[in-house]
Scaffold this motif. Structure first.
Motif, PDB file in Angstrom:
ATOM      1  N   LYS A 147      19.096 -41.823  10.789  1.00 32.26           N
ATOM      2  CA  LYS A 147      20.490 -42.282  10.706  1.00 32.26           C
ATOM      3  C   LYS A 147      21.401 -41.161  10.207  1.00 32.26           C
ATOM      4  O   LYS A 147      22.509 -40.948  10.746  1.00 32.26           O
ATOM      5  CB  LYS A 147      20.561 -43.500   9.774  1.00 32.26           C
ATOM      6  N   ARG A 148      20.930 -40.407   9.208  1.00 30.14           N
ATOM      7  CA  ARG A 148      21.742 -39.295   8.694  1.00 30.14           C
ATOM      8  C   ARG A 148      21.923 -38.214   9.745  1.00 30.14           C
ATOM      9  O   ARG A 148      23.010 -37.653   9.913  1.00 30.14           O
ATOM     10  CB  ARG A 148      21.083 -38.703   7.433  1.00 30.14           C
ATOM     11  N   LYS A 149      20.859 -37.955  10.492  1.00 24.52           N
ATOM     12  CA  LYS A 149      20.915 -36.929  11.524  1.00 24.52           C
ATOM     13  C   LYS A 149      21.864 -37.333  12.640  1.00 24.52           C
ATOM     14  O   LYS A 149      22.649 -36.516  13.149  1.00 24.52           O
ATOM     15  CB  LYS A 149      19.514 -36.673  12.091  1.00 24.52           C
ATOM     16  N   THR A 150      21.819 -38.612  13.006  1.00 23.87           N
ATOM     17  CA  THR A 150      22.681 -39.107  14.072  1.00 23.87           C
ATOM     18  C   THR A 150      24.140 -39.119  13.671  1.00 23.87           C
ATOM     19  O   THR A 150      25.025 -38.713  14.437  1.00 23.87           O
ATOM     20  CB  THR A 150      22.257 -40.538  14.480  1.00 23.87           C
ATOM     21  N   SER A 151      24.413 -39.557  12.426  1.00 27.46           N
ATOM     22  CA  SER A 151      25.789 -39.657  11.960  1.00 27.46           C
ATOM     23  C   SER A 151      26.365 -38.290  11.595  1.00 27.46           C
ATOM     24  O   SER A 151      27.579 -38.095  11.595  1.00 27.46           O
ATOM     25  CB  SER A 151      25.884 -40.599  10.750  1.00 27.46           C
TER      26      SER A 151
END
Length: 337
Positions: free
Chosen positions: A332-336
């Motif tokens: 999620k952090r990588k995507t956001s």
């Protein structure tokens, strides 16, 4: 004593090895072709006394029965391998091909059609495996005399149920067919191709569908810091469910990659045979979504690196929740970001 018959197994994963050990204990010769496979697979076959052959042609020439126990995504390709090999060399004795993969009735019929078109002499049997790999029972009763029965008798093994269907029956084979069917706990449920694979899909809907629900519930609870409370509440009200979760969820990580396509095959089954929406396309229907859960396990967390023989992470319910949470939050952090 001469072997009762020769059984070829493709491939020798956890279930294939369990069935091989059961058959070897009951005086069957078990062979496989693992040319080009990993060192782990090579060692697994050697460690369990499974004879390795150099090619599919050798396998077809040698075996009386071939069991296909591969990831669902490989079921059709494995069948094509065998039809090609069968047509390369002549075989004087009958050959039975048991597709024991977790596939939909639609896929089973497609594979049956392949055999009928390109290798009609092979007797095709649709099947599925319900339950864990065979293993010797742990006896609590001491043997008191030297004349006690040998340990490796059929009733002293834990065995899965193997429903089979189609016009051919293993029990009718002159190659120790009745004994083989009894040893393996085969149950011929219909003369129609697809019935056995459909039954398997319906059962896996309950067992592996439940596991996927558990993964989501415990991961979210762990991320929120309330997993201990969740399990306490569940123990109070549904102790059987928690027991099943503690048994099933930690055993899942090494198999998650296989279960992605299995869930898609289940979606096809429920659409074709049950009339539900979602036909196996990625993300469609309940089991399309469940396939995504297992894809996350396999691809978004280190649980996807787990091997049956070398377990490191996810060996408890709580650790599965922790690792899943870490992996999904990192994604999620990588995507956001």
């Amino acid at each position: 004593m001469a072997p009762l018959a020769t059984v070829g197994i493709l491939s020798v994963g956890e279930m294939g090895v369990g069935i091989a050990k059961l058959l070897i204990a009951h005086n069957y010769r078990v062979v496989t072709n693992i040319a080009g496979r990993s060192k782990d697979t090579q060692a697994r076959a050697q460690r369990n006394s499974i004879e390795t052959l150099p090619s599919d042609i050798s396998l077809v020439e040698t075996a009386d029965y071939i069991f296909s126990i591969v990831p669902p995504r490989d079921a059709l390709a494995t069948a094509k391998r065998i039809t090609t090999a069968f047509n390369t060399r002549s075989k004087p004795t009958p050959l039975y091909y048991l597709d024991l993969n977790a596939i939909s009735p639609r896929s089973a019929r497609e594979i049956a059609s392949l055999f009928q078109t390109f290798a009609p002499a092979i007797k095709f049997i649709d099947g599925g495996i319900i339950g864990g790999a065979p293993s010797p029972k742990t006896s609590t009763e001491p043997q008191t005399t030297v004349s006690s029965p040998p340990a490796n008798t059929t009733h002293e093994w834990e065995r899965p149920s193997i429903p089979v269907s189609g016009p051919s029956r293993v029990s009718d084979s002159p190659l120790s067919g009745a004994h083989l069917a009894s040893t393996l706990n085969l149950n011929h449920i219909s003369s129609e191709i697809g019935k056995a694979s459909g039954l398997k899909c319906c059962f896996a809907s309950l067992s592996k569908g439940f596991t996927a629900l558990c993964i989501q519930s415990i991961t979210t609870a762990s991320n929120m810091g309330v997993l201990e409370i969740l399990l306490h509440e569940a123990e109070e009200r549904m102790p059987g469910m928690v027991k099943a979760a503690r048994r099933g969820v930690p055993g899942m990580p090494p198999k998650a990659y296989r279960w992605v396509r299995e869930m898609e095959e289940i979606a096809i089954t429920h659409a074709d045979e049950g009339g539900f929406e979602g036909g196996g396309e990625e993300g469609e229907g309940v089991f399309g979504q469940i396939a995504k859960v297992y894809r996350s396990v396999a691809e978004d967390t280190i649980l996807g690196e787990e091997k049956t023989e070398r377990r490191k992470r996810g060996r408890t319910l709580e650790d599965v929740a922790l690792v899943m949470g870490e992996g999904l939050m990192a994604k999620k952090r990588k995507t956001s970001g």
